[in-house]
Write a protein that holds these residues in place. Structure first.
Motif, PDB file in Angstrom:
ATOM      1  N   LEU A  85       0.833  -1.210   0.000  1.00  0.00           N
ATOM      2  CA  LEU A  85       0.000   0.000   0.000  1.00  0.00           C
ATOM      3  C   LEU A  85       0.863   1.253   0.000  1.00  0.00           C
ATOM      4  O   LEU A  85       0.351   2.362   0.069  1.00  0.00           O
ATOM      5  CB  LEU A  85      -0.915  -0.004   1.231  1.00  0.00           C
ATOM      6  N   ALA A  89       6.547  -1.628  -4.494  1.00  0.00           N
ATOM      7  CA  ALA A  89       6.863  -2.394  -5.703  1.00  0.00           C
ATOM      8  C   ALA A  89       6.594  -1.593  -6.982  1.00  0.00           C
ATOM      9  O   ALA A  89       6.558  -2.145  -8.077  1.00  0.00           O
ATOM     10  CB  ALA A  89       6.073  -3.704  -5.712  1.00  0.00           C
ATOM     11  N   CYS A 148      -0.889 -11.674  -0.461  1.00  0.00           N
ATOM     12  CA  CYS A 148       0.480 -11.189  -0.311  1.00  0.00           C
ATOM     13  C   CYS A 148       1.468 -12.341  -0.122  1.00  0.00           C
ATOM     14  O   CYS A 148       1.130 -13.394   0.400  1.00  0.00           O
ATOM     15  CB  CYS A 148       0.586 -10.181   0.827  1.00  0.00           C
ATOM     16  N   GLY A 152       7.150 -10.130   0.215  1.00  0.00           N
ATOM     17  CA  GLY A 152       6.702  -8.785   0.568  1.00  0.00           C
ATOM     18  C   GLY A 152       6.566  -8.632   2.075  1.00  0.00           C
ATOM     19  O   GLY A 152       6.879  -7.569   2.632  1.00  0.00           O
ATOM     20  N   ALA A 155      10.000  -8.002   3.368  1.00  0.00           N
ATOM     21  CA  ALA A 155      10.478  -6.677   2.968  1.00  0.00           C
ATOM     22  C   ALA A 155       9.799  -5.567   3.766  1.00  0.00           C
ATOM     23  O   ALA A 155      10.410  -4.551   4.076  1.00  0.00           O
ATOM     24  CB  ALA A 155      10.254  -6.468   1.474  1.00  0.00           C
ATOM     25  N   GLY A 159       2.629  -6.902   9.633  1.00  0.00           N
ATOM     26  CA  GLY A 159       1.957  -7.328  10.860  1.00  0.00           C
ATOM     27  C   GLY A 159       0.590  -7.878  10.542  1.00  0.00           C
ATOM     28  O   GLY A 159       0.265  -8.139   9.388  1.00  0.00           O
ATOM     29  N   GLU A 208      12.522  -3.209   2.722  1.00  0.00           N
ATOM     30  CA  GLU A 208      11.742  -2.805   1.541  1.00  0.00           C
ATOM     31  C   GLU A 208      12.425  -3.102   0.209  1.00  0.00           C
ATOM     32  O   GLU A 208      12.375  -2.303  -0.730  1.00  0.00           O
ATOM     33  CB  GLU A 208      11.344  -1.320   1.646  1.00  0.00           C
ATOM     34  N   VAL A 214      15.268 -11.499  -1.595  1.00  0.00           N
ATOM     35  CA  VAL A 214      15.119 -12.636  -0.699  1.00  0.00           C
ATOM     36  C   VAL A 214      14.376 -13.747  -1.448  1.00  0.00           C
ATOM     37  O   VAL A 214      13.268 -13.534  -1.945  1.00  0.00           O
ATOM     38  CB  VAL A 214      14.357 -12.229   0.577  1.00  0.00           C
ATOM     39  N   PHE A 334     -12.498  -2.480   5.160  1.00  0.00           N
ATOM     40  CA  PHE A 334     -11.835  -1.825   4.027  1.00  0.00           C
ATOM     41  C   PHE A 334     -12.731  -1.881   2.780  1.00  0.00           C
ATOM     42  O   PHE A 334     -12.909  -0.895   2.081  1.00  0.00           O
ATOM     43  CB  PHE A 334     -10.480  -2.473   3.714  1.00  0.00           C
TER      44      PHE A 334
HETATM   45  C1  FAD Z   1      -6.454  -4.994   1.300  1.00  0.00           C
HETATM   46  C2  FAD Z   1      -5.079  -4.932   1.885  1.00  0.00           C
HETATM   47  C3  FAD Z   1      -4.924  -5.206   3.226  1.00  0.00           C
HETATM   48  C4  FAD Z   1      -3.643  -5.166   3.806  1.00  0.00           C
HETATM   49  N1  FAD Z   1      -3.518  -5.472   5.127  1.00  0.00           N
HETATM   50  C5  FAD Z   1      -2.298  -5.459   5.689  1.00  0.00           C
HETATM   51  C6  FAD Z   1      -2.136  -5.804   7.077  1.00  0.00           C
HETATM   52  O1  FAD Z   1      -3.084  -6.153   7.774  1.00  0.00           O
HETATM   53  N2  FAD Z   1      -0.884  -5.751   7.600  1.00  0.00           N
HETATM   54  C7  FAD Z   1       0.204  -5.393   6.847  1.00  0.00           C
HETATM   55  O2  FAD Z   1       1.295  -5.364   7.381  1.00  0.00           O
HETATM   56  N3  FAD Z   1       0.078  -5.083   5.537  1.00  0.00           N
HETATM   57  C8  FAD Z   1      -1.132  -5.105   4.945  1.00  0.00           C
HETATM   58  N4  FAD Z   1      -1.249  -4.774   3.610  1.00  0.00           N
HETATM   59  C9  FAD Z   1      -0.060  -4.353   2.838  1.00  0.00           C
HETATM   60  C10 FAD Z   1       0.639  -5.464   2.022  1.00  0.00           C
HETATM   61  O3  FAD Z   1      -0.226  -6.530   1.805  1.00  0.00           O
HETATM   62  C11 FAD Z   1       1.907  -5.939   2.728  1.00  0.00           C
HETATM   63  O4  FAD Z   1       2.848  -4.895   2.728  1.00  0.00           O
HETATM   64  C12 FAD Z   1       2.528  -7.191   2.071  1.00  0.00           C
HETATM   65  O5  FAD Z   1       3.549  -7.709   2.880  1.00  0.00           O
HETATM   66  C13 FAD Z   1       3.064  -6.959   0.699  1.00  0.00           C
HETATM   67  O6  FAD Z   1       3.381  -8.221   0.150  1.00  0.00           O
HETATM   68  P1  FAD Z   1       3.501  -8.444  -1.419  1.00  0.00           P
HETATM   69  O7  FAD Z   1       3.986  -9.812  -1.649  1.00  0.00           O
HETATM   70  O8  FAD Z   1       2.266  -8.064  -2.089  1.00  0.00           O
HETATM   71  O9  FAD Z   1       4.678  -7.431  -1.749  1.00  0.00           O
HETATM   72  P2  FAD Z   1       4.835  -6.399  -2.939  1.00  0.00           P
HETATM   73  O10 FAD Z   1       3.750  -5.405  -2.896  1.00  0.00           O
HETATM   74  O11 FAD Z   1       5.065  -7.117  -4.191  1.00  0.00           O
HETATM   75  O12 FAD Z   1       6.188  -5.715  -2.490  1.00  0.00           O
HETATM   76  C14 FAD Z   1       6.309  -5.054  -1.275  1.00  0.00           C
HETATM   77  C15 FAD Z   1       7.763  -4.660  -1.032  1.00  0.00           C
HETATM   78  O13 FAD Z   1       8.540  -5.827  -0.946  1.00  0.00           O
HETATM   79  C16 FAD Z   1       9.653  -5.777  -1.806  1.00  0.00           C
HETATM   80  N5  FAD Z   1       9.910  -7.149  -2.229  1.00  0.00           N
HETATM   81  C17 FAD Z   1       9.042  -7.986  -2.847  1.00  0.00           C
HETATM   82  N6  FAD Z   1       9.612  -9.168  -3.088  1.00  0.00           N
HETATM   83  C18 FAD Z   1      10.875  -9.114  -2.596  1.00  0.00           C
HETATM   84  C19 FAD Z   1      11.962 -10.027  -2.555  1.00  0.00           C
HETATM   85  N7  FAD Z   1      11.877 -11.266  -3.060  1.00  0.00           N
HETATM   86  N8  FAD Z   1      13.124  -9.627  -1.977  1.00  0.00           N
HETATM   87  C20 FAD Z   1      13.232  -8.389  -1.462  1.00  0.00           C
HETATM   88  N9  FAD Z   1      12.230  -7.490  -1.491  1.00  0.00           N
HETATM   89  C21 FAD Z   1      11.065  -7.842  -2.049  1.00  0.00           C
HETATM   90  C22 FAD Z   1       9.193  -4.870  -2.926  1.00  0.00           C
HETATM   91  O14 FAD Z   1      10.266  -4.298  -3.604  1.00  0.00           O
HETATM   92  C23 FAD Z   1       8.374  -3.857  -2.161  1.00  0.00           C
HETATM   93  O15 FAD Z   1       9.201  -2.873  -1.616  1.00  0.00           O
HETATM   94  C24 FAD Z   1      -2.530  -4.808   3.017  1.00  0.00           C
HETATM   95  C25 FAD Z   1      -2.692  -4.551   1.656  1.00  0.00           C
HETATM   96  C26 FAD Z   1      -3.945  -4.606   1.085  1.00  0.00           C
HETATM   97  C27 FAD Z   1      -4.074  -4.329  -0.376  1.00  0.00           C
END
Ligand code: FAD
Lengths: 475, 360
Positions: A85, A89, A148, A152, A155, A159, A208, A214, A334
């Motif tokens: 959010l 990415a 997710c 991510g 990174a 929580g 991040e 990773v 949400f």
């Molecule tokens: C509806 C909704 C609800 C959410 N609720 C929560 C919640 O309750 N708690 C919470 O903490 N977050 C929440 N989030 C935010 C989000 O889901 C988290 O930040 C999640 O961990 C992101 O994971 P992703 O795989 O989608 O990562 P991405 O969005 O793809 O990437 C996130 C970050 O990780 C880095 N990254 C990705 N892959 C790697 C890798 N292999 N090595 C190194 N870096 C990498 C990216 O460069 C980027 O900076 C929510 C999001 C949404 C849309």
């Protein structure tokens, strides 16, 4: 975002050709019609297709990709499932997206030693999915857990609703395999506890995507509790609800979750999900775990505290069905707000004691800016989630919303809190970092990146204010 | 040198012309280091304590005992149960909170609630150039920027001198009860400990003492809950024998009192529990004690014994806590990790004056 490097863009064909030498045909995506799929993450207001996207299948392929990008000086943006959010990415036009989505396997499960080793493209929920038939679970549970990826989560140090008891990602991460920007593969931590030297795992978690890619992770798994049960309480004043939270914590009970919703949020979710919530100023959901008898004992204490503060409603779940109804509204919050309008979700943290004051100020700001705000958040740990409603199709509304968001986050820092409790800085809060940190504080963090990624090619335009990082990015 | 304020300290570090040996209470002389003593004990005092928010902020030189007294008055505690090294190391000073953070010192409860580093919310420190740096804060959830709080925890002063730490505390418990099993060999004891940890009954201490052939399981919480879990855990452990309720001295396990009066080197080894018994069998130790369900091994060895050679390729790490040992105090790192570590030290302490060499 900074101006993309035209020289890098001009060398696209050469880059793609080199990547195709080390990857299967379908793992390199360079056609503009297809790179568009990677143009944004969960922060959809900002979009930019990358130069190309690559989808490696294992650590060796990631290393090969990074070696090429390092040699050709091409910026890299790692990507898990793209649910960030904060714009973590979000690509730049001169960058390569490394998506780990294909890398979703389980490498090892070990129940005796209570860990699982996975490839990091695996989704959060499917980690629990892999161990739940044996009675185990992976504790951090972001609301986005269906989508997710562990990549991510690591990174962002994500929580979830249950982190009051179980901690966030960093408290449940035992080890990683990571590829450095120059292609070197490193192993940090493992199935044993704590670092033998400097705690590098601790600084990689939450970095991040700026220190390395990773590819594999060792995660701590826990045996499931015997049961869990929530209570719902309504109060006609958020100050009183805040006091209830404090009293529960002081009484020595440690619930697994204490969630808070305010009136605008309750109204929206009632319309959307009909969970049967009372119409009041502040609603709390408190959940405890254990055997039936243990739950009874803990809830008796919690209900007694709740009653002392004259709730307008106090409802203990008497069945699994009632428990699900109590959580239904919270879980749809949400989505419900999204039905009303576009929204921006903030996630500053404040000291719990500042809750009433901050809620009052947010209410006032809502009037000043003329934008509605709903509050739904993890009250036990002070991690706020104000949802500011705006209309993306209305000229200037996004900017107004961002300005108001910035004011709220500054307020969080002013009362002793921070800009982000779990979503990360990304691009969203990047330029507010000066509010929380002095120049020396930011320099110290950037010095860490200097060591891991001396050329500043990994996700370079994130986290740090552009003016602070520009000498390094330009070098 | 005894700085009275953070500003004093920054000036002293800026002006330093050679290595500094940083001490809090001087109770944990782990690692070898020479240099002008820099004594942090005057930077003392709890600056903020909010029981309702489970947070406490203290200057680095604050005695741990002072913090524990303050917490006890509100029925709270440092949940990670920091070890007191004095008996084992024969030291006499006053343990400080800064020392606990710098050495990431935890106790038996680490297995259920986490290590010292998991309870750290924020730090202020002065780096090797005399610059004051802060990171983290005083709230429980914070992902704003890199987590240098973790990096500082367990860095033994080599990246900066801590001046202030903020930490998460937890409620104390109503009651605590220990069950024991007798006469298990090491490998069976570890299986029993794993069985307890793989249950929903939330054991908060699982240790095995081979010298008395006793395996200890600690339960904590509200009285009704502890009684219930004690019954259930006994049933679950039935295949390993009959449990009995015992008055185990957990502080003695935490502080490794068993080795205090015995001659020899003391090593602290972290491995995955299922590797522990086989490792101990080939270690050449005089005596061992297991904590963390087998994941932590305290080994008493003949002076100068080459423990790491005996350890071979077992994944994990060993640190020399007392005595002459053999080879470096801290576990040697693979080349790429050692390069990162050296790179970080060079950034945070370019003149190499903060506890130089202590972690090698
Ligand atoms: C509806 C909704 C609800 C959410 N609720 C929560 C919640 O309750 N708690 C919470 O903490 N977050 C929440 N989030 C935010 C989000 O889901 C988290 O930040 C999640 O961990 C992101 O994971 P992703 O795989 O989608 O990562 P991405 O969005 O793809 O990437 C996130 C970050 O990780 C880095 N990254 C990705 N892959 C790697 C890798 N292999 N090595 C190194 N870096 C990498 C990216 O460069 C980027 O900076 C929510 C999001 C949404 C849309």
């Amino acid at each position: 975002m900074p101006v993309p490097d035209a020289a890098v863009i001009a060398r696209k064909d050469r880059l793609v050709a080199r990547l195709r030498e080390v990857l299967p045909m379908d793992a390199v995506i360079s056609d503009i019609s297809e790179t568009r799929a990677y143009e944004c993450d969960g922060l959809t207001a900002y979009r930019c297709p990358p130069l190309c996207a690559v989808l490696p299948a294992n650590t060796a392929e990631v290393a090969a990709i990074l070696k090429i990008c390092h040699e050709l000086n091409v910026p890299v943006v790692p990507r898990g499932s793209g649910t960030s959010l904060a714009g973590g990415a979000l690509p730049t036009a001169d960058s390569v997206i490394i998506g780990v989505a294909k890398m979703n396997g389980v490498i090892e499960t070990n129940y005796d030693d209570r860990y699982i080793r996975v490839q990091t493209g695996r989704t959060n929920l499917s980690v629990t999915g892999a161990v739940e038939t044996n009675g185990f679970f992976y504790a951090p549970d972001p609301s986005s857990q269906l989508a997710c990826a562990i990549a991510g989560n690591i990174a962002m140090n994500s929580g979830g609703a249950h982190c009051l008891k179980y901690g966030v990602t960093t408290n449940n991460l035992l080890g990683v395999t990571m590829v450095m920007m120059d292609g070197t593969i490193i192993e940090i931590g493992g199935a044993h506890l704590d670092a033998g030297g400097l705690d590098l795992l601790g600084v990689i978690c939450g970095s991040e995507g700026q220190l390395g890619v990773v590819t594999e992770a060792t995660l701590r798994i826990l045996h499931k509790p015997e049961g869990a049960r929530p209570v719902l309480m309504g109060y006609d004043n958020s100050e009183v609800a805040g006091q209830v939270v404090t009293d529960i914590i002081k009484a020595g009970v440690l619930p697994v979750a204490i969630e808070f919703m305010d009136r605008p949020c309750i109204e929206a979710t009632e319309k959307f999900a009909q969970a049967g919530y009372p119409m009041c100023e502040a609603l709390l959901i408190v959940e405890v775990e254990g055997s039936d008898a243990e739950i009874d004992a803990q809830l008796a204490l919690i209900m007694e505290i709740a009653r002392k503060h004259n709730p307008v409603e106090l409802r203990e779940a008497k069945s699994a069905d009632e428990a699900a109804r109590i959580w239904l509204g919270r879980k749809s919050a949400f989505g419900a707000m999204g039905q009303i309008n576009d929204y921006m979700c903030l996630d500053g943290t404040i000291p719990v004691s500042a809750l009433p004051f901050v809620l009052k100020r947010i209410g006032e700001m809502s009037k000043e800016f003329g934008l509605d705000v709903g509050n739904v958040f993890h009250a036990g740990d002070g991690n706020m989630h104000p949802l500011i409603l705006f209309d993306a199709n209305k000229e200037g509304d996004l900017e107004l919303c961002e300005a108001m968001g910035a004011e709220i986050l500054k307020l969080c820092v002013e009362v002793g809190g921070c800009l982000t409790g779990e979503h990360g800085v990304g691009i969203e809060k990047r330029d507010l970092m000066h509010v929380q940190f002095a120049t020396a504080d930011l320099e110290a963090q950037m010095a860490v990146k200097d060591v891991f990624d001396p050329k500043w090619l990994l996700n370079p335009a994130k986290v740090f204010p552009l003016d602070s990082s520009s000498p390094r990015r330009a070098a | 040198m005894t700085p009275k304020t953070e500003t004093d300290l920054a000036q002293m570090i800026t002006d330093a012309s050679g290595p500094l040996r940083i001490t809090g209470g001087g109770t944990r002389p782990i690692g070898r280091v020479i240099g002008t003593p820099l004594d942090l004990s005057a930077l003392s005092g709890v600056t903020l304590y909010e029981p309702g928010a489970l947070t406490l902020v203290a200057q680095a030189g604050t005695p741990v005992a002072e913090i524990e007294t303050l917490l006890a008055a509100e029925n709270q505690r440092l949940a990670f149960e920091p070890m007191d090294h004095r008996a084992l190391l024969g030291t006499t000073g006053t343990p400080t909170i800064g020392g606990i953070v710098a050495a990431n010192v935890s106790g038996p409860r680490r297995i259920s609630v986490g290590a010292a580093r998991d309870f750290m919310l924020g730090v202020r420190f002065v780096d090797g150039s005399g610059t004051v740096i802060k990171n983290g804060g005083r709230v429980m959830k914070n992902v704003t920027g890199y987590d240098l709080v973790k990096l500082m925890s367990g860095s033994y002063g080599t990246l900066g001198v801590l001046t202030e730490v903020s930490l998460k505390v937890l409620p104390a418990v109503e009651t605590s009860l220990t069950l024991t099993l007798k006469n298990l060999d090491d490998s069976t004891a570890i299986k029993a400990m794993s069985a307890a940890l793989c249950s929903p009954f939330e054991v908060t201490g699982v240790a095995h003492t081979p010298s008395t052939a006793t395996t200890h399981f600690r339960l904590e919480g509200f009285a009704v809950s502890v009684a219930y879990r004690a019954d259930e855990l006994s049933k679950k452990l039935a295949p390993f024998g009959r449990t009995t309720e015992a008055q185990t001295d957990w502080a003695a396990i935490r502080d490794v009192h068993a080795f205090a009066k015995q001659e020899g080197d003391v090593w602290r080894i972290s491995v995955k529990p299922s590797d522990a018994a086989a490792l101990v069998a080939k270690l050449g130790a005089v005596s061992v004690q297991y904590d963390w369900g087998g994941g932590l091994i305290w080994a008493l060895c003949p002076e100068g014994h080459d423990l790491r050679a005996a350890m071979g390729h077992t994944a994990g790490h060993a640190t020399l806590i007392r005595g002459k040992g053999c080879g470096p105090t801290f576990h040697p790192e693979p080349a790429p990790i050692a390069a990162i570590t050296a790179g970080l030290r060079a950034k945070f302490d370019p003149r190499n004056i903060l506890n130089p060499g202590i972690m090698s």
